[in-house]
Design a protein around this motif. Sequence first.
Motif, PDB file in Angstrom:
ATOM      1  N   ILE A  16     -57.904   3.393   9.353  1.00 23.19           N
ATOM      2  CA  ILE A  16     -58.953   4.168  10.022  1.00 23.19           C
ATOM      3  C   ILE A  16     -59.918   4.777   9.004  1.00 23.19           C
ATOM      4  O   ILE A  16     -61.138   4.699   9.158  1.00 23.19           O
ATOM      5  N   ILE A  17     -59.374   5.382   7.952  1.00 24.03           N
ATOM      6  CA  ILE A  17     -60.228   6.034   6.946  1.00 24.03           C
ATOM      7  C   ILE A  17     -61.052   4.985   6.205  1.00 24.03           C
ATOM      8  O   ILE A  17     -62.249   5.175   5.970  1.00 24.03           O
ATOM      9  N   LYS A  18     -60.432   3.865   5.846  1.00 27.68           N
ATOM     10  CA  LYS A  18     -61.152   2.796   5.153  1.00 27.68           C
ATOM     11  C   LYS A  18     -62.302   2.282   6.020  1.00 27.68           C
ATOM     12  O   LYS A  18     -63.418   2.078   5.543  1.00 27.68           O
ATOM     13  N   HIS A  19     -62.032   2.117   7.304  1.00 27.34           N
ATOM     14  CA  HIS A  19     -63.070   1.685   8.247  1.00 27.34           C
ATOM     15  C   HIS A  19     -64.203   2.722   8.308  1.00 27.34           C
ATOM     16  O   HIS A  19     -65.380   2.363   8.310  1.00 27.34           O
ATOM     17  N   ALA A  20     -63.833   3.994   8.338  1.00 29.07           N
ATOM     18  CA  ALA A  20     -64.834   5.065   8.402  1.00 29.07           C
ATOM     19  C   ALA A  20     -65.699   5.096   7.143  1.00 29.07           C
ATOM     20  O   ALA A  20     -66.901   5.354   7.222  1.00 29.07           O
ATOM     21  N   ILE A  21     -65.101   4.804   5.995  1.00 23.74           N
ATOM     22  CA  ILE A  21     -65.872   4.773   4.745  1.00 23.74           C
ATOM     23  C   ILE A  21     -66.816   3.576   4.750  1.00 23.74           C
ATOM     24  O   ILE A  21     -68.003   3.704   4.460  1.00 23.74           O
ATOM     25  N   ARG A  22     -66.289   2.414   5.108  1.00 21.85           N
ATOM     26  CA  ARG A  22     -67.108   1.192   5.102  1.00 21.85           C
ATOM     27  C   ARG A  22     -68.251   1.240   6.099  1.00 21.85           C
ATOM     28  O   ARG A  22     -69.300   0.651   5.898  1.00 21.85           O
ATOM     29  N   ASN A  23     -68.031   1.936   7.206  1.00 20.75           N
ATOM     30  CA  ASN A  23     -69.068   2.027   8.241  1.00 20.75           C
ATOM     31  C   ASN A  23     -69.897   3.299   8.122  1.00 20.75           C
ATOM     32  O   ASN A  23     -70.606   3.673   9.053  1.00 20.75           O
ATOM     33  N   LEU A  24     -69.784   3.944   6.969  1.00 17.84           N
ATOM     34  CA  LEU A  24     -70.572   5.124   6.619  1.00 17.84           C
ATOM     35  C   LEU A  24     -70.399   6.280   7.601  1.00 17.84           C
ATOM     36  O   LEU A  24     -71.307   7.094   7.778  1.00 17.84           O
ATOM     37  N   ILE A  25     -69.229   6.336   8.239  1.00 16.51           N
ATOM     38  CA  ILE A  25     -68.898   7.502   9.062  1.00 16.51           C
ATOM     39  C   ILE A  25     -68.531   8.649   8.134  1.00 16.51           C
ATOM     40  O   ILE A  25     -68.919   9.789   8.361  1.00 16.51           O
ATOM     41  N   PHE A  26     -67.762   8.324   7.081  1.00 16.58           N
ATOM     42  CA  PHE A  26     -67.515   9.284   5.999  1.00 16.58           C
ATOM     43  C   PHE A  26     -68.509   8.956   4.895  1.00 16.58           C
ATOM     44  O   PHE A  26     -68.366   7.981   4.185  1.00 16.58           O
ATOM     45  N   ARG A  44     -50.585  16.158   7.752  1.00 18.64           N
ATOM     46  CA  ARG A  44     -51.256  15.914   6.476  1.00 18.64           C
ATOM     47  C   ARG A  44     -50.530  14.885   5.610  1.00 18.64           C
ATOM     48  O   ARG A  44     -51.169  14.227   4.793  1.00 18.64           O
ATOM     49  N   THR A  45     -49.226  14.725   5.783  1.00 18.64           N
ATOM     50  CA  THR A  45     -48.466  13.819   4.915  1.00 18.64           C
ATOM     51  C   THR A  45     -48.938  12.369   5.009  1.00 18.64           C
ATOM     52  O   THR A  45     -49.251  11.762   3.977  1.00 18.64           O
ATOM     53  N   PRO A  46     -49.022  11.754   6.198  1.00 17.32           N
ATOM     54  CA  PRO A  46     -49.509  10.371   6.237  1.00 17.32           C
ATOM     55  C   PRO A  46     -50.973  10.250   5.805  1.00 17.32           C
ATOM     56  O   PRO A  46     -51.363   9.257   5.184  1.00 17.32           O
ATOM     57  N   VAL A  47     -51.760  11.279   6.083  1.00 20.28           N
ATOM     58  CA  VAL A  47     -53.163  11.266   5.670  1.00 20.28           C
ATOM     59  C   VAL A  47     -53.247  11.325   4.149  1.00 20.28           C
ATOM     60  O   VAL A  47     -54.021  10.585   3.535  1.00 20.28           O
TER      61      VAL A  47
END
Length: 107
Positions: A16-26, A44-47
């Motif tokens: 999810i985070i990788k997708h958000a970075i690639r799609n410029l959400i983050f 927070r642990t899995p994040v």
Amino acid sequence: MENLEEARLPQRAYVIIKHAIRNLIFLPRTILEREVAEILDMSRTPVREALVRLENDEALQLIPRRGFYVEPIEKNDLSDIYQLSATLDGLAIELAAKQINNEESAN
């Protein structure tokens, strides 16, 4: 069964985070694991595990006592990502078509 689901959370957070970075959400800025955990509705642990993995992938940079900095995506990187994505999409379609043909042959 619950332990199995917990074991998948870091991978889910990573995707999810990788997708958000690639799609410029983050966008390129500092993000806090607490904020990301709230957004993903996870602990927070899995994040944290996902963020560390993304740091190893050079998508993020850990800034001690500040959080993680989202690295900017370079124009060349975007081109490479889209070319790879198009290639993988084509491969996935080809494999799916072969699978369908094999299932039809078996019937």
